[in-house]
Scaffold this active site. Sequence first.
Site, PDB file in Angstrom:
ATOM      1  N   VAL A 205     -10.847  24.457   2.696  1.00  0.00           N
ATOM      2  CA  VAL A 205     -10.670  25.858   2.293  1.00  0.00           C
ATOM      3  C   VAL A 205      -9.207  26.042   1.884  1.00  0.00           C
ATOM      4  CG1 VAL A 205     -10.951  28.278   2.937  1.00  0.00           C
ATOM      5  CG2 VAL A 205     -12.493  26.557   3.890  1.00  0.00           C
ATOM      6  N   GLY A 296     -10.928  26.777   9.493  1.00  0.00           N
ATOM      7  CA  GLY A 296     -10.111  25.558   9.420  1.00  0.00           C
ATOM      8  C   GLY A 296      -9.217  25.438  10.637  1.00  0.00           C
ATOM      9  N   GLN A1168      29.595  31.374   0.858  1.00  0.00           N
ATOM     10  CA  GLN A1168      29.877  30.074   1.475  1.00  0.00           C
ATOM     11  C   GLN A1168      30.079  30.215   2.980  1.00  0.00           C
ATOM     12  OE1 GLN A1168      30.369  26.680   0.076  1.00  0.00           O
ATOM     13  NE2 GLN A1168      28.906  27.788  -1.163  1.00  0.00           N
ATOM     14  N   GLU A1235      33.702  24.358   3.796  1.00  0.00           N
ATOM     15  CA  GLU A1235      33.232  23.787   5.062  1.00  0.00           C
ATOM     16  C   GLU A1235      33.505  24.638   6.306  1.00  0.00           C
ATOM     17  OE1 GLU A1235      35.780  20.381   4.058  1.00  0.00           O
ATOM     18  OE2 GLU A1235      34.178  19.208   4.945  1.00  0.00           O
TER      19      GLU A1235
END
Length: 1304
Positions: A205, A296, A1168, A1235
């Site tokens: 399904v 399912g 960022q 970073e």
Amino acid sequence: MTAFSVRLTGTKYGCGGGGCGACTVMISTYEPTSKKIRHYSANACLLPICSLYGAAVTTVEGVGSTKTRIHPVQERLAKCHGSQCGFCSPGMVMSIYTLLRNNPEPTSEQMIAALAGKYCHFLICRCVLKPFSSGTLCILFSTDEFQPLDPTQELIFPPELMRMAENQPKRTLVFCGERMTWISPVSLDELLDLKAAHPKAPLVVGNTSVGPEMKFRGVFHPIVIAPARILDLNVVTHMDDGLTLGAACSLSLVKDILTNAISEFPEEKTKVFCAVLQQLRTLGGEQIRNVASLGGNIISRKSTSDLNPVLAASNCVLNLASKGRKRQIPLSDIFADGVGNNTITSEEILVSVHIPHSRKGEYVSAFRQAPRRENALPITNAGMRVLFEDGTDIIKDLSIFYGGAISTTICAKQTCWTLIGRHWNEQMLDEACRLLLQEIALPGSASGEKVDYKKTLIVSFFYRFFLEVLHLFLMILVVSFFNWNIQNLSFSNNSLLFQDPCHYPGVPMEYRSVLQDFQTKMPQSIQIYQDIDPSQSPQDPVGRPIMHQSGIMHATGEAVYVDDLPSVDGELFLAVVTSSRAHAKIVSIDTSEALQGPGVFDIITAHDVPATNEFYYSDDPEIIFARNKVICVGQIVCAVVADSDVHAKQAAAKVKIEYEVLEPVILTIEVQIEAIKHNSFFEPKRKLEQGNVDQAFETVDNIIEGEIHIGGQEHFYMETQSVLAVPKGEDKEMDVYVSTQHPAIIQEMVAASLGVPANRIMCHVKRVGGAFGGKLLKTGLLASVAAVAANKTSRAVRLILSRGDDMLITGGRHPFIGKYKVGFMNDGRIRAVDTKYYINAGCTPDESILVAEVSLLKMDNAYKIPNLRCWACACKTNLPSNAAFRGFGFPQSALVTETWITGVADKTGLSPEKIREINMYKENAQTHFKQKLDPQNLIRCWNECMEKSAYYSRKTAVIEFNKQNYWKKKGIAIVPMKFPFGLGTRYLSQAAALVHIYTDGSVLLTHGGIEMGQGIHTKMIQVASRELNIPMSRIHFCETSTRTVPNACASVGSAGTDVNGMAVKDACQTLLKRLQPIINKNPKGTWNDWIKEAFEQSVSLSATGYFRGYDENMDWEKGEGQPFTYFLYGAACSEVEINCLTGDHKNLRTDIVMDIGCSINPAVDIGQIEGAFVQGIGLYTMEELKYSPEGVLCTRGPDQYKIPAVCDIPEQFSVSLLSSSQNPYAIYASKGIGEAGLFLGCSVFFALRDAVTSVRNERGLKNTFSLNSPLTAEQIRASCADDFTEMVIGIGERCLKHIKVNIL
Ligand SMILES: Cc1cc2nc3c(=O)[nH]c(=O)nc-3n(C[C@H](O)[C@H](O)[C@H](O)COP(=O)(O)OP(=O)(O)OC[C@H]3O[C@@H](n4cnc5c(N)ncnc54)[C@H](O)[C@@H]3O)c2cc1C
Ligand code: FES
């Protein structure tokens, strides 16, 4: 639908298993009887094409395009800075677009639900969520610019499909493929005939269970039956005693039906519905729920089914049918044998499910705990139901089912039988917990399967159920009391309910909050940055929040990534064959069967490498193909090239490799520490020292010693490693299109492997769908694999790693063990620190030595420690080689530092923020390697963060909350940061640019930097625009290529904008200098006039620009140097709330203040910071890599490896850029920002620690305890030790204050 056949490449492939949402499309179907069109979002990667018969599929291209008109959703995503690398943007657009098609004015809950199925390591709250929310103050974009929706631009449902649905009677559909047949019947009888004929054929399904099994676990079904069009399987019937729902109903439909039923029926009847709904809210993402079926979920009987425990506990009944037979069985019968094998035969199908109404005196609840609150399979879940004898607290019927614990849903039937007839009181609770732990026996913990945690959850869930029932029961009692019905009620003498209910208004106040689950709310975010100087020219874009140059292309799906490139004539696809052993000799490789596979062209091994197979960047090599031995699971041994991706993968699975296992197999650094005798290190080991550490230890008041383990992290860039190598046919030239952050190293490695000069190999990078440090040397090896294959076959070769292979092969962030000894005075002054870092480098050096060095150089974080010794070594193990990763060792070593800071606070009784303040750099100082620094902005960030977060008043509020809540606790922490910027040596930061001005005045700009989501090209265009004094619209960036800029350094270490910006500026200034005489002569002329004139005067309109790099150095012998050019500073304050019963937590609020100098583009920079912070939350609190004892990585996709989702973003999230900060060393006084923000994610780690400390203090547990990273729910639960954890481990610390459930 495939990208190649119709060239609709906007829909992206991120995982293939329904886990990331990058492939989201909108499916529309028409129902002729109701004449309604249904739109729903779905994951294209799991949608069988045959299931789409009669349906319309809208991809991102159908929503809007730059060629026609972009859609408001796309416009908002782009203009509100909602995309970074852009790879997941089409999926975002499609989810929100589908939501709006169905609900033009969605609630925030609906918006959260729509985004819950999307994952990306770039996740940023402002960008992702704000664009779609209305009425939110945000200063990074102006809503005035937005175009209104033009209804005519919405695609209509194709009339031909409507006509087809109305006019064509439904008939059986059969699709026959190369290997499979898909049969879609329309009647139940037909289905039963088919099932009788093909009992092994699955009924598909939603394909969300069968699909992943076929794709990832090699299961093959020659025949598939699709029953979704059969009416009987789609019924929705309201009956007197409940609801009957067809087995093919989607989980979304079930959710809607139950929501409606709850509003229609009296509360007493809907307790089962509420409990099922509770599970459905967090089950999968919306795209999964839209296709996955009720049947399912039940029938696949996975232990992780969230529905089976609650449906089974609630006495739901299955209506089954097979040829000539119909019957009904309670769902609980399926699990009666304890392994879920009972009852349903292979010819039987599930027609519908009956979900009963609850009865008077009946209580039903469902619980789940998962690695992430939403869209993650549960670690353990439960369904529980109790029915009381009328008017009493005597248990008449009890039903308890658990999932996730063993391989199937399991029933605690002995426990339930034993407890029938008992009063609902503490004695019953105590016995129930013991019985449950005896009955639900879990297998041993050899595979690290969280056994103790699961057991703790088993009893904790029951306790929660106990409280819930008690609470509801007492509420009824109070009502009854006031209705004078109390005389009809009967309770035991020691019942909690025995006495006057007016005095027992329910569960104790301090216990009540645990009855509420954490909810995901729409995050509220604020971004603050300094506006530009009013005197700045309006045309000058520097300092303004300019939209990402590719933002619109990301949102429309027009942005081209490597796998979107059109196929080249004769192109072949490559699949790699990897080692299944961690350390072994290769005895033989048998390729005979693989070579006979359909479409297979060739098999490539080390023998086909014309020149270099092993690259020596240090003593140990990086290897393209394993030659005689393998050194980790996942090492590339050979590769298959075939005419299609599918054929290549099928053949790769048939290559047989025989191994002879070699000793030792070293996997972890813990073993490594014990196994120093193996001398398994990469050299050199590094050490830094200042002051006299040993002497200082003798003079301090206190010494603490400890260690912290920090797990690795998967890069989880959305675009997996991708290469297209195209031989040019002459002079050994080859074009390599590659997703890398370092084209020059790719060129170098490919040229060396082929034995040709670098000038024959041209690398091209348009953009990269995320990298985070993971697309450097590893990509060079993969590009060499593709290039060797292309060289051998003289054909273009495309290599796109699947998510599973990418995670298996490429390594990630280095796991870390930090050991520390810290000497300090009673007043909190730290006098001496001695630390050792062991980092797990994996099997080859890659950049591990550099990572170890950086971890030492940055370990002081924000603190001045007069006597300091630290050393680091990179351990060589038999794991895939670890690589560079955003932060490069700093996130690990600084976490160790903050851990001992907290340890000192515990020992002195001072608060962690006091210890931080006492030891923070305060005036001009020198680091432990004698580099000068001025910490003024560090102090400013700290003070501003304190103030903006209202730290002290919120801390008081947290303490107050904790006093009033026993099972829920809050925690708050503030962490400072000094992030040194630099690459350690000059040549690594050199950069070049090339700028052409064409005679029409347009400018083509190129430089050596790579666009991987950080907006570098946008910033470079801003720089060129300022320097040339022309609008950004006149400047174009095409691609980064080794053809235009040779020998460019990698885009790493936050340095891209700094160094390339200088080079672009230089090139533009050269051009302007050449133009200046012409401008001076005609100052009123236009740019075009000047360019025309320059051309006519034969003035060169092309210039290169160059930046020599920063003068950085480090002498490791002396332990001194200037490895950094400048410092970024920041501080973050985070507040969390934990659930002590489950270990779950919620990120309530984060305030960040960051000094990034004068931002060139605040929108990009704040994005960022936000993205890195959320990635940091992932590192420190949830991302767990798991290996088998044989060294096989088990977590190879988003279903097993959880990165943060919308539910993990702090509910309130504020980022402020420090004002009036200047930086004389970088372009336009900016600072490199890529970073630094990641480390600030550890403020959440320490806030969690604060909450755990509060729990432990309250319970009288010892206050020195260690927590490792990631600080998962499992660890939090274990640290909040109580009677439940004690029951589970049988030993351990005893909670002084026993668990209480009453208010006596
Ligand atoms: C990314 C992802 C996240 C998920 N998260 C969760 C989660 O958090 N919690 C959770 O509980 N589940 C989760 N799941 C599992 C998902 O809910 C189930 O896979 C889904 O419900 C199965 O339904 P389906 O229609 O897709 O089944 P299919 O894959 O189509 O079929 C599954 C199996 O059921 C059988 N079957 C289907 N219908 C019938 C029928 N009428 N009669 C007899 N047999 C039948 C088929 O033969 C087949 O063997 C997740 C799945 C994915 C891919
Ligand atoms: S690619 Fe389909 S969900 Fe990830």
